[in-house]
Scaffold this motif. Structure first.
Motif: not given
Length: 242
Positions: A155-156, A161-165, A171-175, A209-212
């Protein structure tokens, strides 16, 4: 009167142990993420977010009180059994609060949300069953402890990895996230739309960020619990002298 000895517990089949262990390891990240999502989908998070220093004001006129009044309707709609009229009947200055496109998007979001909530329920039941089975006998409890630790570690790694992206290219992540779940430009709205005024991009950045953070905390708890349990088990294990 002598009490008859308790019947021995049926052994867990050897082939089932790694299967249940794998289910826990693979399922724990999704469970923790979905649990964190549900925590963010709450009035508490809305209050904390709208009241935090630096949250962008609405240049079209929504006050903090307006956001705290109207935003819960959108969140409640996603969690209740009401149809779209729950939002469609809302008015602002005598006009419908949401456009037809916004209402359609909220219907689409509700479909995704309901699927996620159903998945969370099914996953919770599966994990509880797997953990209870491994905890049933002392001989399989170490496999449960390992599954907790490995699932927490996985999980960590995934969240980092996701938070770093997200941080490197929000913008790329959100889209990309929206294109996975929604068709075309159905999720794109002008800055003057009610949805954007209530939930600006900063809101979604903070929510992600809160979910992460919540997910990592849950993973850390699982890993710590597994480590403490393993340490205790090793201390209490009988010492065999040569």
């Amino acid at each position: 009167m002598n009490t008859p000895p308790a019947a021995p517990r049926a052994p867990v089949p050897g082939w089932l142990i790694p299967l249940l262990q794998g289910l826990i390891v693979a399922g724990l990240p999704a469970f923790l993420v979905l649990t964190s999502v549900q925590m963010v989908m709450s009035g508490t998070f809305l209050k904390l977010e709208y009241n935090r220093p630096g949250f962008p004001a609405d240049r079209f006129g929504f006050t903090q009180e307006d956001r705290l009044k109207y935003a819960p309707y959108a969140v409640n709609y996603l969690r209740n059994d009401a149809d779209i009229s729950y939002l469609g009947n809302l008015t602002l200055d005598g006009e419908p609060m949401y456009t037809a496109k916004e209402l359609q998007h909220m219907e689409d979001v509700k479909v995704v949300t309901r699927a996620a909530l159903t998945a969370h329920t099914v996953l919770t039941l599966a994990l509880v069953a797997a953990m209870a089975t491994l905890a049933w006998r002392s001989g399989t409890r170490r496999a449960l402890r390992r599954a907790w630790f490995q699932g927490g570690l996985l999980t960590v790694l995934l969240i980092v990895t996701v938070v770093a992206m997200a941080l490197l290219s929000w913008d790329t992540f959100f889209t990309g996230f929206h294109r996975i779940f929604f068709e075309g430009s159905s999720w794109l709205f002008s800055t003057s739309s009610t949805l954007i005024r209530l939930f600006p991009e900063q809101f979604w950045f903070d929510a992600a960020l809160t979910i992460g953070t919540l997910t990592v905390l849950g993973a850390a708890f699982a890993m710590t619990a597994a480590w403490l349990w393993e340490s205790r088990a090793q201390r209490s294990a009988p010492v065999h002298s040569e």
